[in-house]
Write a protein that holds these residues in place. Sequence first.
Motif, PDB file in Angstrom:
ATOM      1  N   GLU A   1       0.848  -1.314  -0.161  1.00  0.00           N
ATOM      2  CA  GLU A   1      -0.052   0.025   0.119  1.00  0.00           C
ATOM      3  C   GLU A   1       0.839   1.307  -0.053  1.00  0.00           C
ATOM      4  N   ILE A   2       1.955   1.173   0.344  1.00  0.00           N
ATOM      5  CA  ILE A   2       2.912   2.454   0.676  1.00  0.00           C
ATOM      6  C   ILE A   2       4.278   2.394  -0.326  1.00  0.00           C
ATOM      7  N   ALA A   3       4.258   1.373  -1.227  1.00  0.00           N
ATOM      8  CA  ALA A   3       5.502   1.035  -1.980  1.00  0.00           C
ATOM      9  C   ALA A   3       5.774   1.903  -2.888  1.00  0.00           C
ATOM     10  N   ASN A   4       4.714   2.819  -3.330  1.00  0.00           N
ATOM     11  CA  ASN A   4       4.755   3.961  -4.338  1.00  0.00           C
ATOM     12  C   ASN A   4       5.063   5.408  -3.947  1.00  0.00           C
ATOM     13  N   LEU A   5       5.221   5.313  -2.504  1.00  0.00           N
ATOM     14  CA  LEU A   5       5.550   6.839  -2.083  1.00  0.00           C
ATOM     15  C   LEU A   5       7.014   7.307  -2.426  1.00  0.00           C
ATOM     16  N   PRO A   6       6.955   8.447  -2.970  1.00  0.00           N
ATOM     17  CA  PRO A   6       8.142   8.781  -3.573  1.00  0.00           C
ATOM     18  C   PRO A   6       9.325   9.354  -2.491  1.00  0.00           C
ATOM     19  N   MET A   7      10.556   8.965  -2.918  1.00  0.00           N
ATOM     20  CA  MET A   7      11.651   9.277  -1.979  1.00  0.00           C
ATOM     21  C   MET A   7      12.652  10.027  -2.438  1.00  0.00           C
ATOM     22  N   SER A   8      12.901  11.114  -2.052  1.00  0.00           N
ATOM     23  CA  SER A   8      14.109  11.907  -2.539  1.00  0.00           C
ATOM     24  C   SER A   8      15.026  12.285  -1.523  1.00  0.00           C
ATOM     25  N   GLY A   9      16.426  12.432  -1.668  1.00  0.00           N
ATOM     26  CA  GLY A   9      17.053  12.984  -0.514  1.00  0.00           C
ATOM     27  C   GLY A   9      18.487  12.080  -0.726  1.00  0.00           C
ATOM     28  N   ILE A  10      19.339  12.344   0.342  1.00  0.00           N
ATOM     29  CA  ILE A  10      20.565  11.820   0.530  1.00  0.00           C
ATOM     30  C   ILE A  10      20.703  11.031   1.702  1.00  0.00           C
ATOM     31  N   TYR A  11      21.139   9.770   1.889  1.00  0.00           N
ATOM     32  CA  TYR A  11      20.969   8.857   2.819  1.00  0.00           C
ATOM     33  C   TYR A  11      22.093   8.357   3.223  1.00  0.00           C
ATOM     34  N   PRO A  12      22.674   8.086   4.594  1.00  0.00           N
ATOM     35  CA  PRO A  12      23.980   7.393   4.622  1.00  0.00           C
ATOM     36  C   PRO A  12      23.597   5.949   5.069  1.00  0.00           C
ATOM     37  N   VAL A  13      24.465   5.068   4.236  1.00  0.00           N
ATOM     38  CA  VAL A  13      24.297   3.799   4.252  1.00  0.00           C
ATOM     39  C   VAL A  13      25.192   2.859   5.421  1.00  0.00           C
ATOM     40  N   ASP A  14      25.880   3.689   5.872  1.00  0.00           N
ATOM     41  CA  ASP A  14      26.457   3.203   7.298  1.00  0.00           C
ATOM     42  C   ASP A  14      25.630   2.941   8.301  1.00  0.00           C
ATOM     43  N   ASP A  15      24.476   3.504   8.642  1.00  0.00           N
ATOM     44  CA  ASP A  15      23.604   3.455   9.581  1.00  0.00           C
ATOM     45  C   ASP A  15      22.368   3.402   9.100  1.00  0.00           C
ATOM     46  N   THR A  16      21.793   2.241   8.747  1.00  0.00           N
ATOM     47  CA  THR A  16      20.359   1.980   8.233  1.00  0.00           C
ATOM     48  C   THR A  16      19.358   1.746   9.298  1.00  0.00           C
ATOM     49  N   ASP A  17      19.660   1.856  10.441  1.00  0.00           N
ATOM     50  CA  ASP A  17      18.742   1.969  11.678  1.00  0.00           C
ATOM     51  C   ASP A  17      18.331   3.425  11.680  1.00  0.00           C
ATOM     52  N   ARG A  18      19.417   4.225  11.766  1.00  0.00           N
ATOM     53  CA  ARG A  18      18.982   5.609  11.832  1.00  0.00           C
ATOM     54  C   ARG A  18      18.253   5.984  10.772  1.00  0.00           C
ATOM     55  N   VAL A  19      18.453   5.417   9.601  1.00  0.00           N
ATOM     56  CA  VAL A  19      17.445   6.205   8.319  1.00  0.00           C
ATOM     57  C   VAL A  19      15.899   5.468   8.600  1.00  0.00           C
ATOM     58  N   LEU A  20      16.085   4.351   9.001  1.00  0.00           N
ATOM     59  CA  LEU A  20      14.728   3.990   9.280  1.00  0.00           C
ATOM     60  C   LEU A  20      13.937   4.616  10.399  1.00  0.00           C
ATOM     61  N   ASP A  21      14.742   4.849  11.489  1.00  0.00           N
ATOM     62  CA  ASP A  21      14.129   5.436  12.784  1.00  0.00           C
ATOM     63  C   ASP A  21      13.503   7.071  12.002  1.00  0.00           C
ATOM     64  N   MET A  22      14.288   7.593  11.091  1.00  0.00           N
ATOM     65  CA  MET A  22      13.959   9.091  10.739  1.00  0.00           C
ATOM     66  C   MET A  22      12.936   8.674   9.714  1.00  0.00           C
ATOM     67  N   LEU A  23      12.716   7.781   8.860  1.00  0.00           N
ATOM     68  CA  LEU A  23      11.706   7.520   7.945  1.00  0.00           C
ATOM     69  C   LEU A  23      10.258   7.497   8.462  1.00  0.00           C
ATOM     70  N   SER A  24      10.177   6.787   9.591  1.00  0.00           N
ATOM     71  CA  SER A  24       8.919   6.704  10.456  1.00  0.00           C
ATOM     72  C   SER A  24       8.563   8.259  11.063  1.00  0.00           C
ATOM     73  N   ARG A  25       9.520   9.132  10.853  1.00  0.00           N
ATOM     74  CA  ARG A  25       8.851  10.433  11.448  1.00  0.00           C
ATOM     75  C   ARG A  25       8.638  11.400  10.154  1.00  0.00           C
ATOM     76  N   ALA A  26       9.344  10.857   9.095  1.00  0.00           N
ATOM     77  CA  ALA A  26       9.103  11.899   7.954  1.00  0.00           C
ATOM     78  C   ALA A  26       8.058  11.485   7.021  1.00  0.00           C
ATOM     79  N   LEU A  27       7.435  10.166   7.081  1.00  0.00           N
ATOM     80  CA  LEU A  27       6.349   9.842   6.221  1.00  0.00           C
ATOM     81  C   LEU A  27       5.502   9.059   6.912  1.00  0.00           C
TER      82      LEU A  27
END
Length: 360
Positions: free
Chosen positions: A299-325
């Motif tokens: 249901e959410i697979a097509n939400l568009p993403m743009s930006g620059i993301y650090p690949v060395d801390d994927t947990d941080r990206v996921l935590d931020m993802l839940s606050r941004a979308l």
Amino acid sequence: MSRPMPAGQSAASLAAPAPLPEAVTLAATEWFVRLQAAPHDDANADTNDTHAAWQRWHDADPRHALAWQRLVDFGAHLRTIPPLVAHNTLVRANANQGRRRVLGLIAVAGVTGAVWSASDSNTVRAWRADLSTGVGERRTVQLADGTVLALNTDSAVDMHFSQDVRRLRLVRGEIAITTGADADHGHRPFFVDTAQGSLQALGTRFAVRQHDESAAVAVQEGAVRVVPANATDAAVILTAGQGATFDATALRSRFDDVGVANAAAAWTQGMLVVHAMPLGAFLAELGRYRRGHLGCAPEIANLPMSGIYPVDDTDRVLDMLSRALPVDVQRYTRWFVRVQPGGNGSATTRRVIGGDRTHT
């Protein structure tokens, strides 16, 4: 690795007509990884504590014992491995010792019907490769000719340098190359072979990625000659800012955009650069840098993403993802994460994670 069953029990006596719950099979998988990663030293206190904790989990529920026995049986035979929970846990101490140590090939019966043969896969070839990286690892080396070679996560390369030619074979994953002048050896031609064809560097800096059914190249400097394996008369020269995806017969797509070409090599700086990428595809990319399963609800697979993301801390990206979308990140175990629809954020305004502006 093998562990004894509790006294009086066997896999047959524990057999159940219904499949085991997913949470049980995933827990067994995580225990397998933890036990394999523990030092093989009976005098080590941490190792003993881990084994004792595993034993308590194992004995707490007959389904735990059954899941464990299935996993051990599959690991012993190494014939079929379900890809959902198969983790590449090849740990390399250095380039020479690393390929001798495999911490785990995880297999749990009944999780999925899709299987692959280890003997037929690129996994074996990757273990034997001259240079390789594990999941989440990036590595840069300078070759004898002055070439700088960077390997992205879960990648493997074979090298063949002779008196007449410099040749790399991309066995798996993704590499970035800045070719050396090779003046001491007469400027030997430099090739990168993929499963779909060959690339000749023409004094250049470029990135190459091996996909399942195709390969992709992006040129940052100089030029690259692309030759599909079954269509040598269809060679194409790409220059700086250009790139293409190709299979064994022809180029399937190409671009001419300096920004896109540079973004393709941003991983060398520890960054994932995306523009209007669907969330499902973004999570698939992010998942390359972490072990386990990272999934997305359709249901959410097509939400568009743009930006620059650090690949060395994927947990941080996921935590931020839940606050941004408007999504929730659900962690069932450290090895199994799924992004689901949620109530946070807005469906029409999405803050760019790692960026500096808001997209609406």
